[in-house]
Design a protein around this motif. Structure first.
Motif, PDB file in Angstrom:
ATOM      1  N   SER A 168       0.847  -1.192   0.000  1.00 51.22           N
ATOM      2  CA  SER A 168       0.000   0.000   0.000  1.00 51.22           C
ATOM      3  C   SER A 168       0.880   1.238   0.000  1.00 51.22           C
ATOM      4  CB  SER A 168      -0.908   0.015   1.221  1.00 51.22           C
ATOM      5  OG  SER A 168      -1.690   1.205   1.259  1.00 51.22           O
ATOM      6  N   GLY A 169       0.397   2.294  -0.639  1.00 43.23           N
ATOM      7  CA  GLY A 169       1.137   3.539  -0.700  1.00 43.23           C
ATOM      8  C   GLY A 169       1.218   4.235   0.654  1.00 43.23           C
ATOM      9  N   PRO A 170       2.012   5.303   0.749  1.00 43.23           N
ATOM     10  CA  PRO A 170       2.190   6.020   2.014  1.00 43.23           C
ATOM     11  C   PRO A 170       0.865   6.530   2.580  1.00 43.23           C
ATOM     12  CG  PRO A 170       3.827   6.724   0.399  1.00 43.23           C
ATOM     13  CD  PRO A 170       2.827   5.877  -0.338  1.00 43.23           C
ATOM     14  N   SER A 171       0.728   6.420   3.896  1.00 43.75           N
ATOM     15  CA  SER A 171      -0.481   6.897   4.571  1.00 43.75           C
ATOM     16  C   SER A 171      -0.160   7.147   6.034  1.00 43.75           C
ATOM     17  CB  SER A 171      -1.610   5.862   4.462  1.00 43.75           C
ATOM     18  OG  SER A 171      -1.269   4.675   5.175  1.00 43.75           O
ATOM     19  N   HIS A 172      -1.120   7.721   6.734  1.00 43.51           N
ATOM     20  CA  HIS A 172      -1.036   7.874   8.197  1.00 43.51           C
ATOM     21  C   HIS A 172      -2.455   7.837   8.755  1.00 43.51           C
ATOM     22  CE1 HIS A 172       0.323   9.130  12.182  1.00 43.51           C
ATOM     23  NE2 HIS A 172      -0.763   9.902  12.201  1.00 43.51           N
ATOM     24  N   PRO A 173      -2.772   6.859   9.605  1.00 44.09           N
ATOM     25  CA  PRO A 173      -1.903   5.752  10.033  1.00 44.09           C
ATOM     26  C   PRO A 173      -1.767   4.704   8.933  1.00 44.09           C
ATOM     27  CG  PRO A 173      -4.093   5.462  10.910  1.00 44.09           C
ATOM     28  CD  PRO A 173      -4.108   6.791  10.201  1.00 44.09           C
ATOM     29  N   ALA A 174      -1.045   3.610   9.222  1.00 46.31           N
ATOM     30  CA  ALA A 174      -0.886   2.525   8.259  1.00 46.31           C
ATOM     31  C   ALA A 174      -2.229   1.855   7.995  1.00 46.31           C
ATOM     32  CB  ALA A 174       0.119   1.498   8.786  1.00 46.31           C
ATOM     33  N   VAL A 175      -2.390   1.309   6.795  1.00 42.50           N
ATOM     34  CA  VAL A 175      -3.638   0.626   6.435  1.00 42.50           C
ATOM     35  C   VAL A 175      -3.720  -0.728   7.130  1.00 42.50           C
ATOM     36  CG1 VAL A 175      -3.666   1.759   4.183  1.00 42.50           C
ATOM     37  CG2 VAL A 175      -2.667  -0.529   4.408  1.00 42.50           C
ATOM     38  N   ASN A 176      -4.928  -1.248   7.228  1.00 44.88           N
ATOM     39  CA  ASN A 176      -5.159  -2.626   7.659  1.00 44.88           C
ATOM     40  C   ASN A 176      -5.312  -3.506   6.418  1.00 44.88           C
ATOM     41  OD1 ASN A 176      -5.340  -2.033  10.522  1.00 44.88           O
ATOM     42  ND2 ASN A 176      -7.311  -1.092  10.055  1.00 44.88           N
ATOM     43  N   PHE A 177      -4.778  -4.730   6.478  1.00 44.23           N
ATOM     44  CA  PHE A 177      -4.848  -5.661   5.351  1.00 44.23           C
ATOM     45  C   PHE A 177      -5.804  -6.804   5.668  1.00 44.23           C
ATOM     46  CE2 PHE A 177      -0.740  -3.668   4.671  1.00 44.23           C
ATOM     47  CZ  PHE A 177      -0.697  -3.489   3.297  1.00 44.23           C
ATOM     48  N   THR A 178      -6.563  -7.229   4.652  1.00 45.59           N
ATOM     49  CA  THR A 178      -7.411  -8.414   4.753  1.00 45.59           C
ATOM     50  C   THR A 178      -7.229  -9.226   3.473  1.00 45.59           C
ATOM     51  OG1 THR A 178      -9.037  -7.144   6.033  1.00 45.59           O
ATOM     52  CG2 THR A 178      -9.734  -9.281   5.177  1.00 45.59           C
ATOM     53  N   TRP A 179      -6.966 -10.529   3.619  1.00 45.29           N
ATOM     54  CA  TRP A 179      -6.715 -11.419   2.485  1.00 45.29           C
ATOM     55  C   TRP A 179      -7.884 -12.371   2.264  1.00 45.29           C
ATOM     56  CZ3 TRP A 179      -2.789 -11.088  -0.943  1.00 45.29           C
ATOM     57  CH2 TRP A 179      -1.644 -10.376  -0.582  1.00 45.29           C
ATOM     58  N   PHE A 180      -8.176 -12.632   0.970  1.00 47.01           N
ATOM     59  CA  PHE A 180      -9.179 -13.626   0.591  1.00 47.01           C
ATOM     60  C   PHE A 180      -8.629 -14.462  -0.558  1.00 47.01           C
ATOM     61  CE2 PHE A 180     -11.515 -10.034   2.319  1.00 47.01           C
ATOM     62  CZ  PHE A 180     -12.452 -10.629   3.150  1.00 47.01           C
ATOM     63  N   VAL A 181      -8.865 -15.769  -0.508  1.00 47.62           N
ATOM     64  CA  VAL A 181      -8.561 -16.669  -1.620  1.00 47.62           C
ATOM     65  C   VAL A 181      -9.837 -17.425  -1.941  1.00 47.62           C
ATOM     66  CG1 VAL A 181      -7.156 -18.580  -2.463  1.00 47.62           C
ATOM     67  CG2 VAL A 181      -6.138 -16.856  -0.963  1.00 47.62           C
ATOM     68  N   ASN A 182     -10.370 -17.203  -3.134  1.00 47.32           N
ATOM     69  CA  ASN A 182     -11.664 -17.781  -3.536  1.00 47.32           C
ATOM     70  C   ASN A 182     -12.746 -17.498  -2.494  1.00 47.32           C
ATOM     71  OD1 ASN A 182     -10.523 -18.685  -5.864  1.00 47.32           O
ATOM     72  ND2 ASN A 182     -10.844 -20.857  -5.489  1.00 47.32           N
ATOM     73  N   GLY A 183     -12.715 -16.273  -1.971  1.00 51.64           N
ATOM     74  CA  GLY A 183     -13.730 -15.847  -1.014  1.00 51.64           C
ATOM     75  C   GLY A 183     -13.489 -16.288   0.409  1.00 51.64           C
ATOM     76  N   HIS A 219      -8.775 -27.361   0.126  1.00 52.57           N
ATOM     77  CA  HIS A 219      -9.451 -26.432   1.032  1.00 52.57           C
ATOM     78  C   HIS A 219      -9.949 -25.200   0.287  1.00 52.57           C
ATOM     79  CE1 HIS A 219     -10.470 -24.135   4.556  1.00 52.57           C
ATOM     80  NE2 HIS A 219      -9.563 -23.217   4.280  1.00 52.57           N
ATOM     81  N   ILE A 220      -9.210 -24.780  -0.729  1.00 53.16           N
ATOM     82  CA  ILE A 220      -9.576 -23.573  -1.468  1.00 53.16           C
ATOM     83  C   ILE A 220      -9.861 -23.859  -2.940  1.00 53.16           C
ATOM     84  CG2 ILE A 220      -8.287 -22.003   0.027  1.00 53.16           C
ATOM     85  CD1 ILE A 220      -6.002 -22.121  -1.965  1.00 53.16           C
ATOM     86  N   LEU A 221      -9.833 -25.165  -3.341  1.00 52.82           N
ATOM     87  CA  LEU A 221      -9.969 -25.502  -4.744  1.00 52.82           C
ATOM     88  C   LEU A 221     -10.849 -26.731  -4.902  1.00 52.82           C
ATOM     89  CD1 LEU A 221      -8.783 -24.567  -7.517  1.00 52.82           C
ATOM     90  CD2 LEU A 221      -7.083 -26.381  -7.246  1.00 52.82           C
ATOM     91  N   THR A 222     -11.620 -26.765  -5.990  1.00 53.74           N
ATOM     92  CA  THR A 222     -12.434 -27.944  -6.325  1.00 53.74           C
ATOM     93  C   THR A 222     -12.112 -28.353  -7.757  1.00 53.74           C
ATOM     94  OG1 THR A 222     -14.267 -26.574  -7.110  1.00 53.74           O
ATOM     95  CG2 THR A 222     -14.287 -27.221  -4.771  1.00 53.74           C
ATOM     96  N   PRO A 223     -12.289 -29.647  -8.097  1.00 55.92           N
ATOM     97  CA  PRO A 223     -11.986 -30.088  -9.473  1.00 55.92           C
ATOM     98  C   PRO A 223     -12.779 -29.348 -10.532  1.00 55.92           C
ATOM     99  CG  PRO A 223     -12.240 -31.971  -8.003  1.00 55.92           C
ATOM    100  CD  PRO A 223     -12.662 -30.764  -7.220  1.00 55.92           C
ATOM    101  N   SER A 224     -13.984 -28.877 -10.187  1.00 49.47           N
ATOM    102  CA  SER A 224     -14.799 -28.165 -11.173  1.00 49.47           C
ATOM    103  C   SER A 224     -14.384 -26.715 -11.341  1.00 49.47           C
ATOM    104  CB  SER A 224     -16.277 -28.228 -10.759  1.00 49.47           C
ATOM    105  OG  SER A 224     -16.463 -27.610  -9.494  1.00 49.47           O
ATOM    106  N   ASN A 225     -13.578 -26.207 -10.429  1.00 49.57           N
ATOM    107  CA  ASN A 225     -13.124 -24.824 -10.505  1.00 49.57           C
ATOM    108  C   ASN A 225     -11.603 -24.791 -10.386  1.00 49.57           C
ATOM    109  OD1 ASN A 225     -12.815 -22.063 -10.488  1.00 49.57           O
ATOM    110  ND2 ASN A 225     -13.461 -21.808  -8.363  1.00 49.57           N
ATOM    111  N   ARG A 226     -10.940 -24.590 -11.493  1.00 49.94           N
ATOM    112  CA  ARG A 226      -9.493 -24.622 -11.512  1.00 49.94           C
ATOM    113  C   ARG A 226      -8.904 -23.218 -11.507  1.00 49.94           C
ATOM    114  NH1 ARG A 226      -7.804 -29.141 -15.906  1.00 49.94           N
ATOM    115  NH2 ARG A 226      -5.760 -28.378 -15.235  1.00 49.94           N
ATOM    116  N   LYS A 227      -9.595 -22.290 -10.871  1.00 50.94           N
ATOM    117  CA  LYS A 227      -9.102 -20.919 -10.761  1.00 50.94           C
ATOM    118  C   LYS A 227      -8.958 -20.525  -9.299  1.00 50.94           C
ATOM    119  CE  LYS A 227     -11.195 -19.226 -15.066  1.00 50.94           C
ATOM    120  NZ  LYS A 227     -12.145 -18.244 -15.656  1.00 50.94           N
ATOM    121  N   LEU A 228      -7.987 -19.672  -9.037  1.00 49.08           N
ATOM    122  CA  LEU A 228      -7.803 -19.065  -7.723  1.00 49.08           C
ATOM    123  C   LEU A 228      -7.898 -17.553  -7.881  1.00 49.08           C
ATOM    124  CD1 LEU A 228      -4.795 -21.001  -6.124  1.00 49.08           C
ATOM    125  CD2 LEU A 228      -7.217 -21.260  -5.604  1.00 49.08           C
ATOM    126  N   ILE A 229      -8.757 -16.937  -7.100  1.00 52.47           N
ATOM    127  CA  ILE A 229      -8.838 -15.481  -7.070  1.00 52.47           C
ATOM    128  C   ILE A 229      -8.246 -15.020  -5.747  1.00 52.47           C
ATOM    129  CG2 ILE A 229     -10.353 -13.464  -7.078  1.00 52.47           C
ATOM    130  CD1 ILE A 229     -12.277 -15.011  -8.809  1.00 52.47           C
TER     131      ILE A 229
END
Length: 323
Positions: A168-183, A219-229
């Motif tokens: 993330s670019g410069p800021s004050h205060p620092a940003v909070n991060f949240t991660w998602f993989v396939n939701g 855990h994050i993947l199924t045979p019918s869906n071969r993509k990761l977002i």
């Protein structure tokens, strides 16, 4: 027969009863928890005077008075130059103070003090804290490491572990991060800060980054869906929200990677976030399309080599005849 003496009259109890009937009560303030640099801010002070008259309302910043309202004076409002707080006098009243444009120096504690008029001059106060934030000027950036494939594609192998890096670019205060993989929300693996300076405005800023290690499993993947977002979201309170995401195609057979021009490796790929269109990945088509593209490329390459050889042979033949 003994007579009992009369008890003295309790004037103190009467005074307290009188004070409770006519004095102010229920005083509280409304101070924004966080605002952005340059915002117009309203500080509110609520109270119930009951039957008492108002004597004064005073506002303090870090225990220094910067605004006063006394209804018996003309004009009733008065502003003190404290920390260069730009009070909008025309919009400010006995119940609110309007600040035209806040800066980082206006972060701190604000207190409203209200006094009732004679004869009691009962005084109450309440305070709140406000943070003035410098927001990032751009969206976060995702970098994916540990991938295979051509430059215009994004691939990861099944059971592979790759690293997603979000900056993330410069800021004050620092940003909070949240991660998602396939939701699926995942906790970050690492997090870091780097101090920087905004020389134009003479203030300190903070660049922040977060990393996520992802193992490609069921855990994050199924045979019918071969993509990761893979999606990285950033925020500073409710003032700022940013997002960036990248779409990856999962190779269930590692040999699939070598269908693409000998399995060239692209060690890092940048994906800039787009708040209006988060699904901006260039990944299109399936493995069959990729295979067909590779065959066409090889056919064209071989055709060019053949033509070049024929032209060279013809040239030398003509040269020999002329000699």
């Amino acid at each position: 027969m003994e007579s009992k003496g009369l008890k003295p009259f309790n004037w103190f109890a009467l005074f307290n009863l009188f004070a409770q009937v006519i004095c102010l009560k229920d005083l509280h303030v409304s101070v924004p928890e966080a605002v952005a640099v340059g915002d117009r801010v309203t500080l509110s002070c609520f109270y119930d005077l009951e039957n008492a008259a108002l004597y004064s309302v005073r506002w303090y910043f870090e225990n220094e008075e910067f605004y006063r309202y006394v209804p018996k004076e003309q004009p009733p409002t008065r502003v003190f130059k404290v920390f260069d707080i730009p009070v909008d006098v025309q919009k400010s009243t006995e119940h609110r103070v309007v600040i035209r444009s806040v800066t980082r120096s206006h972060s701190g504690s604000y207190m409203c003090e209200v006094s009732a008029d004679a004869p009691l001059f009962h005084t109450e106060s309440s305070s709140g804290t406000m943070l003035v934030a410098d927001l990032p000027k751009s969206e976060p950036i995702i970098t994916i490491q540990g991938m295979t494939g051509m430059e215009s594609k994004r691939f990861v192998n099944r059971h592979e572990t790759f690293k997603a890096h979000c900056t993330s670019g410069p800021s004050h205060p620092a940003v909070n991060f949240t991660w998602f993989v396939n939701g699926i929300k995942l906790p970050p693996t690492h997090f870091g800060l780097r101090d920087t300076n905004d020389f134009l405005n003479a203030v300190s800023m903070t660049e922040s980054w977060s990393e996520l290690l992802v193992q490609v499993d069921n855990h994050i993947l199924t045979p019918s869906n071969r993509k990761l977002i893979v999606r990285c979201e950033t925020n500073i309170y409710s003032l700022y929200r940013g997002a960036a995401q990248v779409e990856l195609f999962v190779l269930w057979d590692p040999r699939e990677a070598f269908w693409h021009d000998g399995g060239k490796v692209s060690p890092t790929i940048d994906q800039r976030g787009n708040r209006g269109d988060p699904d901006n990945s260039p990944l299109t088509g399936g493995v069959a399309n990729h295979h067909r593209e590779s065959l066409i490329f090889k056919f064209k390459h071989n055709l060019i080599d053949t033509i070049q050889s024929l032209v060279a042979t013809l040239f030398f033949s003509v040269l020999l005849v002329m000699l």
